[in-house]
Scaffold this motif. Structure first.
Motif, PDB file in Angstrom:
ATOM      1  N   TYR A  79       0.833  -1.194   0.000  1.00  0.00           N
ATOM      2  CA  TYR A  79       0.000   0.000   0.000  1.00  0.00           C
ATOM      3  C   TYR A  79       0.873   1.251   0.000  1.00  0.00           C
ATOM      4  O   TYR A  79       1.917   1.284   0.636  1.00  0.00           O
ATOM      5  CB  TYR A  79      -0.912   0.025   1.223  1.00  0.00           C
ATOM      6  N   SER A  80       0.417   2.275  -0.708  1.00  0.00           N
ATOM      7  CA  SER A  80       1.163   3.530  -0.768  1.00  0.00           C
ATOM      8  C   SER A  80       0.208   4.692  -1.010  1.00  0.00           C
ATOM      9  O   SER A  80      -0.742   4.569  -1.786  1.00  0.00           O
ATOM     10  CB  SER A  80       2.192   3.479  -1.895  1.00  0.00           C
ATOM     11  N   ASN A  81       0.505   5.818  -0.377  1.00  0.00           N
ATOM     12  CA  ASN A  81      -0.249   7.038  -0.631  1.00  0.00           C
ATOM     13  C   ASN A  81       0.220   7.730  -1.910  1.00  0.00           C
ATOM     14  O   ASN A  81      -0.431   8.654  -2.386  1.00  0.00           O
ATOM     15  CB  ASN A  81      -0.135   7.995   0.560  1.00  0.00           C
ATOM     16  N   HIS A 118      -0.682  -0.365  -4.407  1.00  0.00           N
ATOM     17  CA  HIS A 118      -2.108  -0.062  -4.362  1.00  0.00           C
ATOM     18  C   HIS A 118      -2.388   1.075  -3.388  1.00  0.00           C
ATOM     19  O   HIS A 118      -1.746   1.169  -2.344  1.00  0.00           O
ATOM     20  CB  HIS A 118      -2.855  -1.319  -3.901  1.00  0.00           C
ATOM     21  N   THR A 119      -3.346   1.925  -3.729  1.00  0.00           N
ATOM     22  CA  THR A 119      -3.770   2.945  -2.770  1.00  0.00           C
ATOM     23  C   THR A 119      -4.392   2.225  -1.577  1.00  0.00           C
ATOM     24  O   THR A 119      -5.050   1.190  -1.737  1.00  0.00           O
ATOM     25  CB  THR A 119      -4.793   3.919  -3.387  1.00  0.00           C
ATOM     26  N   PRO A 120      -4.198   2.724  -0.359  1.00  0.00           N
ATOM     27  CA  PRO A 120      -4.692   2.033   0.828  1.00  0.00           C
ATOM     28  C   PRO A 120      -6.216   2.090   0.936  1.00  0.00           C
ATOM     29  O   PRO A 120      -6.833   3.088   0.547  1.00  0.00           O
ATOM     30  CB  PRO A 120      -4.033   2.775   1.985  1.00  0.00           C
ATOM     31  N   MET A 144      -3.461   5.020   6.447  1.00  0.00           N
ATOM     32  CA  MET A 144      -2.238   4.262   6.721  1.00  0.00           C
ATOM     33  C   MET A 144      -1.732   4.583   8.122  1.00  0.00           C
ATOM     34  O   MET A 144      -1.805   5.742   8.554  1.00  0.00           O
ATOM     35  CB  MET A 144      -1.152   4.623   5.707  1.00  0.00           C
TER      36      MET A 144
END
Length: 117
Positions: free
Chosen positions: A12-14, A51-53, A57
């Motif tokens: 996951y990444s912003n 992927h967007t979280p 987060m």
């Protein structure tokens, strides 16, 4: 159309574009799918889906998964990782098959780099 990968990781990444750039440039991964919510990368049959979280987060250095990826030259990979916004950690360990060190990607996810003999 290629079949879905059987082995991989979801990260996951912003900022999916920036994190995908880190993996593309450091590990020569190829983009196989890109949407506004995810970027799917592959190399040697291994798939990382950035992927967007689905929710907020936790703190930036929270990790529940640690990836390990093989590089041709650990020292060169460490320099490139730093250039791409990653972090380097102290230590280099070896066994009869390979040497390892730890870095973090540009989102703070920990990665073990492996260089085989």
């Amino acid at each position: 159309m290629k079949a879905p990968a059987k082995h991989g990781a979801l990260v996951y990444s912003n900022d999916i574009k920036n994190l995908a750039k880190f993996y593309k440039e450091l590990f020569a991964m190829e983009v196989i799918r890109e949407t506004t919510e995810l970027i799917s990368l592959v190399k040697d049959g291994f798939n990382i889906v950035i992927h967007t979280p689905p929710a907020t987060m936790p703190q930036p250095d929270f990790n529940s998964v640690k990836l390990f990826l093989t590089v041709d030259n650990i020292e060169e990979a460490k320099l490139k990782a730093k250039e791409l916004g990653g972090r380097l950690f102290e230590g280099l360990w070896s066994n009869p098959l390979f040497s390892v060190c730890n870095i973090a990607d540009s989102d703070g996810n920990h990665i073990q780099l492996r260089q085989f003999r």
